[in-house]
Each structure stands twice: as C-alpha cells, then as structure tokens.
Enzyme design. Sequence first.
Site, PDB file in Angstrom:
ATOM      1  N   LYS A  86       0.859  -1.190   0.000  1.00 42.15           N
ATOM      2  CA  LYS A  86       0.000   0.000   0.000  1.00 42.15           C
ATOM      3  C   LYS A  86       0.889   1.231   0.000  1.00 42.15           C
ATOM      4  O   LYS A  86       2.039   1.189   0.442  1.00 42.15           O
ATOM      5  CB  LYS A  86      -0.871  -0.004   1.268  1.00 42.15           C
ATOM      6  CG  LYS A  86      -2.128   0.802   1.151  1.00 42.15           C
ATOM      7  CD  LYS A  86      -3.304   0.010   0.607  1.00 42.15           C
ATOM      8  CE  LYS A  86      -4.533   0.861   0.467  1.00 42.15           C
ATOM      9  NZ  LYS A  86      -5.699   0.125   0.003  1.00 42.15           N
ATOM     10  N   GLY A 191     -26.043   1.597   2.584  1.00 41.47           N
ATOM     11  CA  GLY A 191     -25.218   2.289   1.583  1.00 41.47           C
ATOM     12  C   GLY A 191     -25.577   1.872   0.172  1.00 41.47           C
ATOM     13  O   GLY A 191     -25.364   0.724  -0.214  1.00 41.47           O
ATOM     14  N   GLY A 193     -24.276   3.074  -2.653  1.00 46.06           N
ATOM     15  CA  GLY A 193     -23.247   3.669  -3.509  1.00 46.06           C
ATOM     16  C   GLY A 193     -22.911   2.730  -4.652  1.00 46.06           C
ATOM     17  O   GLY A 193     -23.750   1.924  -5.087  1.00 46.06           O
ATOM     18  N   VAL A 195     -21.104   0.027  -4.961  1.00 47.95           N
ATOM     19  CA  VAL A 195     -21.235  -1.417  -4.740  1.00 47.95           C
ATOM     20  C   VAL A 195     -22.652  -1.768  -4.285  1.00 47.95           C
ATOM     21  O   VAL A 195     -23.268  -2.704  -4.813  1.00 47.95           O
ATOM     22  CB  VAL A 195     -20.201  -1.916  -3.698  1.00 47.95           C
ATOM     23  CG1 VAL A 195     -20.359  -3.404  -3.474  1.00 47.95           C
ATOM     24  CG2 VAL A 195     -18.778  -1.601  -4.151  1.00 47.95           C
ATOM     25  N   TYR A 197     -25.531  -0.391  -4.730  1.00 47.99           N
ATOM     26  CA  TYR A 197     -26.570  -0.312  -5.760  1.00 47.99           C
ATOM     27  C   TYR A 197     -26.471  -1.494  -6.730  1.00 47.99           C
ATOM     28  O   TYR A 197     -27.466  -2.119  -7.087  1.00 47.99           O
ATOM     29  CB  TYR A 197     -26.455   1.011  -6.531  1.00 47.99           C
ATOM     30  CG  TYR A 197     -27.756   1.415  -7.180  1.00 47.99           C
ATOM     31  CD1 TYR A 197     -28.543   2.394  -6.592  1.00 47.99           C
ATOM     32  CD2 TYR A 197     -28.206   0.810  -8.335  1.00 47.99           C
ATOM     33  CE1 TYR A 197     -29.757   2.758  -7.155  1.00 47.99           C
ATOM     34  CE2 TYR A 197     -29.411   1.163  -8.911  1.00 47.99           C
ATOM     35  CZ  TYR A 197     -30.178   2.142  -8.328  1.00 47.99           C
ATOM     36  OH  TYR A 197     -31.387   2.497  -8.883  1.00 47.99           O
TER      37      TYR A 197
HETATM   38  P1  NAD Z   1     -19.438   4.653  -2.365  1.00 50.48           P
HETATM   39  O1  NAD Z   1     -18.802   5.838  -1.781  1.00 50.48           O
HETATM   40  O2  NAD Z   1     -19.774   4.629  -3.821  1.00 50.48           O
HETATM   41  O3  NAD Z   1     -20.797   4.310  -1.580  1.00 50.48           O
HETATM   42  C1  NAD Z   1     -20.940   4.394  -0.194  1.00 50.48           C
HETATM   43  C2  NAD Z   1     -22.366   4.858   0.055  1.00 50.48           C
HETATM   44  O4  NAD Z   1     -22.638   4.747   1.445  1.00 50.48           O
HETATM   45  C3  NAD Z   1     -22.625   6.299  -0.347  1.00 50.48           C
HETATM   46  O5  NAD Z   1     -23.771   6.361  -1.176  1.00 50.48           O
HETATM   47  C4  NAD Z   1     -22.836   7.020   0.991  1.00 50.48           C
HETATM   48  O6  NAD Z   1     -23.760   8.089   0.899  1.00 50.48           O
HETATM   49  C5  NAD Z   1     -23.400   5.894   1.841  1.00 50.48           C
HETATM   50  N1  NAD Z   1     -23.246   6.031   3.285  1.00 50.48           N
HETATM   51  C6  NAD Z   1     -22.222   6.607   3.971  1.00 50.48           C
HETATM   52  N2  NAD Z   1     -22.467   6.526   5.301  1.00 50.48           N
HETATM   53  C7  NAD Z   1     -23.645   5.868   5.441  1.00 50.48           C
HETATM   54  C8  NAD Z   1     -24.421   5.477   6.554  1.00 50.48           C
HETATM   55  N3  NAD Z   1     -24.036   5.701   7.818  1.00 50.48           N
HETATM   56  N4  NAD Z   1     -25.586   4.823   6.330  1.00 50.48           N
HETATM   57  C9  NAD Z   1     -26.007   4.571   5.069  1.00 50.48           C
HETATM   58  N5  NAD Z   1     -25.318   4.941   3.971  1.00 50.48           N
HETATM   59  C10 NAD Z   1     -24.158   5.579   4.164  1.00 50.48           C
HETATM   60  O7  NAD Z   1     -18.480   3.410  -1.970  1.00 50.48           O
HETATM   61  P2  NAD Z   1     -18.436   1.976  -2.640  1.00 50.48           P
HETATM   62  O8  NAD Z   1     -17.398   1.956  -3.693  1.00 50.48           O
HETATM   63  O9  NAD Z   1     -19.827   1.524  -2.944  1.00 50.48           O
HETATM   64  O10 NAD Z   1     -17.841   1.111  -1.421  1.00 50.48           O
HETATM   65  C11 NAD Z   1     -18.654   0.770  -0.325  1.00 50.48           C
HETATM   66  C12 NAD Z   1     -17.807   0.063   0.725  1.00 50.48           C
HETATM   67  O11 NAD Z   1     -17.212  -1.097   0.168  1.00 50.48           O
HETATM   68  C13 NAD Z   1     -16.633   0.911   1.254  1.00 50.48           C
HETATM   69  O12 NAD Z   1     -16.423   0.565   2.606  1.00 50.48           O
HETATM   70  C14 NAD Z   1     -15.460   0.431   0.422  1.00 50.48           C
HETATM   71  O13 NAD Z   1     -14.220   0.616   1.104  1.00 50.48           O
HETATM   72  C15 NAD Z   1     -15.793  -1.045   0.288  1.00 50.48           C
HETATM   73  N6  NAD Z   1     -15.182  -1.684  -0.890  1.00 50.48           N
HETATM   74  C16 NAD Z   1     -15.435  -1.199  -2.140  1.00 50.48           C
HETATM   75  C17 NAD Z   1     -14.861  -1.824  -3.244  1.00 50.48           C
HETATM   76  C18 NAD Z   1     -15.138  -1.324  -4.637  1.00 50.48           C
HETATM   77  O14 NAD Z   1     -14.805  -2.047  -5.608  1.00 50.48           O
HETATM   78  N7  NAD Z   1     -15.721  -0.161  -4.812  1.00 50.48           N
HETATM   79  C19 NAD Z   1     -14.037  -2.944  -3.070  1.00 50.48           C
HETATM   80  C20 NAD Z   1     -13.815  -3.431  -1.779  1.00 50.48           C
HETATM   81  C21 NAD Z   1     -14.393  -2.790  -0.699  1.00 50.48           C
END
Ligand code: NAD
Length: 377
Positions: A86, A191, A193, A195, A197
Amino acid sequence: MLNATKIDASNHPGFDHHEQVVRFDDPDYGLVAYIAVHNTNCGPSLGGCRVYPYKSEDDAIIDVLRLSRGMTYKSALARLPLGGGKAVIIGDPRLIKRAGFMARFGEAVNRLGGAYITAEDVGSNESDMIEISRATPYVAGLPPQDNEDQDHVSGNPSPVTAYGVYCGIKSCLKTQYQSDSLAARTIAIQGMGAVGYALARYLAADGAQLIVADMNEEALARAETEFAGRIRIASPSEIHMQEADIFAPCALGAGLNDRTIPEIKAKIIAGAANNQLAEARHDQTLRARDILYAPDYAINSGGITSVGYEYFSRSRNNPYSYPLTPQKMMEHVARIAETLNHIFTLAQNKGIGYGEAADSLAEEIFMAGASSQITAA
Ligand code: NAD
C-alpha cells in the site's frame, strides 16, 4: 529531487514482519509518501494509493502498515498470485496534486522495481493513475486503451465487487438455511453507492426484498423507481436493526460494534464495506449470537481480482493457463463462495470466530506461496 529512505517501522503499531517500508519525498513538489510492502510470497504486492491529510508522519506510517498487511490477506484469500502493499501520500487530495505531482509519486513506485504495484484508493482516481503510468509500468486501475478489444479486463471494479458479494451471500444462505435461494429473503443494505446499488440489482433479479438506507436522496429515489414493489427505505441509524435475513454493510467501516451488534436481527452479515468489525473481539460477539459473518476482506475481494486481472493483462504477464477474459475473471470472483464455505467450516470445527478463521486460512495460503495460488485459480 526524489529522495528515498528505508524506514525501520518495527516499533510502530501495525508492524508485522513487513518486507520493506520506504519514505519518499520530493521538496520541489511537496511530496511526502510512504510505500509499505508487507509480503510478496505469492507475487508482487498490489494495493491502492491513499491520499489523505494525516496529522503526522507517524499516523501515515501506522496506516500504511495496517493497510498493506490487509492487502496480503485479501489477495491470499482471493487466490491471486499477488502480495500485499500500500502507499500513502500525506496531504489534502484537493490541494496537493499540482501538475506532475502524481508522476513524481509514479517515479517513487518505479524505484521499487515492481515489488509494489499501485492503484486507486481513497483520495486518488483514474486520472491520477494515468499520470502515474507516465513514470512507471507498475500501476493498475487504468481505463481501457484504444487498441484494447472488448474482451480485455479493465475498468470500474465496483460492479465486480458487488458480484462477489452476491456470490458470497448465496454461500451464507446455504450455510445458515441450507438453501441459497434469494426468493422470499429480505436483505437490508447499508449504503446505496457504487457497490451497494449494483448488489441490489443482483438481489432484486433473484426475487429478494430490499430494505435500503443512504444519506444520498438521489440514490434512494433512483432505487425506489428501479426496484418498485420490492424496496423499502430505512433511516441510516436504523438499517442494521431491520427485520431482515441478511444485513449487508456497504458503506463505512466499524459498523459492527458494542452498540449495533445486540440490535441486529439478521442471522447473516455479508457486505462490501472494509473493516466492518469495530474491534477484533466483535468476531466472537457475532459468533456467540449465532450470526453468520462473512469476513469483509474475504467477501469484498472482487475489486482486487478485477484490478489484478487488469494488471496481468496490461503487463502481458498472464500467470494462468487460460486467457484473461472478463468471463474468466468473473468465474474467479465467483469462487468467493467456496472460500467462505471453507472459512465457515473451519470456524465451526475449531469453535473460533469467522474472522479468526479467515485470518488463519489466509496465513496458510500466503505462507505456501505463489504456486498454490495459480493452481487454485
Ligand atoms: P461509495 O462511496 O460509492 O458508496 C458508499 C455509500 O454509502 C454512499 O452512497 C454514501 O452516501 C453511503 N453512506 C455513507 N455513510 C452511510 C451510513 N451511515 N448509512 C447509510 N449509507 C451511508 O463506496 P463503494 O465503492 O460503494 O464502497 C462501499 C464500501 O465497500 C466501502 O467501505 C469500500 O471501502 C468497500 N469496498 C469497495 C470496493 C469497490 O470495488 N468499490 C471494493 C472493496 C471494498
């Protein structure tokens, strides 16, 4: 001028036999970065570059140690011939990235000669990776090149992460209820977001009912339209305590803690969020409540698999005996279900928590080295 200094980080919290930790600085650009390579038994270390306004250099070192170690465990369980590394850059990502800044960081990555491959993380994005790629080939998370055909793996990893979580949820259902059918099951998603959705789409297509929460009104409105008839909105403060079969944390970390765990009604917790357990001991608390918990780094490895395949493809260094197509990559991700089965069996046989079982399986895998990873894939 870019300076590199090897750091003895052995006295810092989070140090765990890291192979190397290097501090880079370039006063001309205001760049201060740390790159930690935790373990390369299985292959070069791959992990994102976090750009964050750490309060002190010690805070940055602690974070890079913790995050790089986590990547070793994640790639091991994902059965990728990759190690854990990292990078962290100290500063506000909106302020420090002046022209040429990320290319200087790319030069830092290049100095490690391929022991570390960088990618996107909090505070860095695709255009940063493009700039880094001007200075080093050791970068992933790049957009498709013009001359790449449609069969090449690259692009946004979030839908792939969602697919992996979906496969993991089916494995959890089978273990907890002896049937992996999602019809008539209710999933509470925290959430909506990138993932969350995409996960909702997979679940709804299989007939599941959804309860979702987010602060983003736009995402909720879109979901209400798309999943009409099978969705209910809950408040962010109450999503974990819904009457649901599965609670899927897809927002922030540390959501499983002393306050929330007693209120959770679902018998399965399976979601994408990183570092879901507030403290390691909460692994046992979940076990004691007979809640089946899919360890976060085991179920959310679709993203690293996607980025890893992209890197293998781009660097023309395919470790497998099959072509690196999107279909093969998704088949690889689907094996998250088998990995979780293995973890659940191990935990039940040994009477330990699911997180502890995941850790011991990951350690066994990365100690065995790369060849076991390639054969397994
Ligand atoms: P994102 O930022 O697109 O979505 C996160 C969503 O959570 C947002 O819409 C935000 O408004 C919402 N949110 C924040 N706090 C909240 C709460 N207290 N209650 C309800 N909703 C809340 O992020 P993402 O890419 O969808 O990732 C989601 C999680 O998965 C993160 O923890 C990320 O580290 C983890 N992750 C993502 C990936 C990836 O490929 N994107 C891979 C591994 C892990």
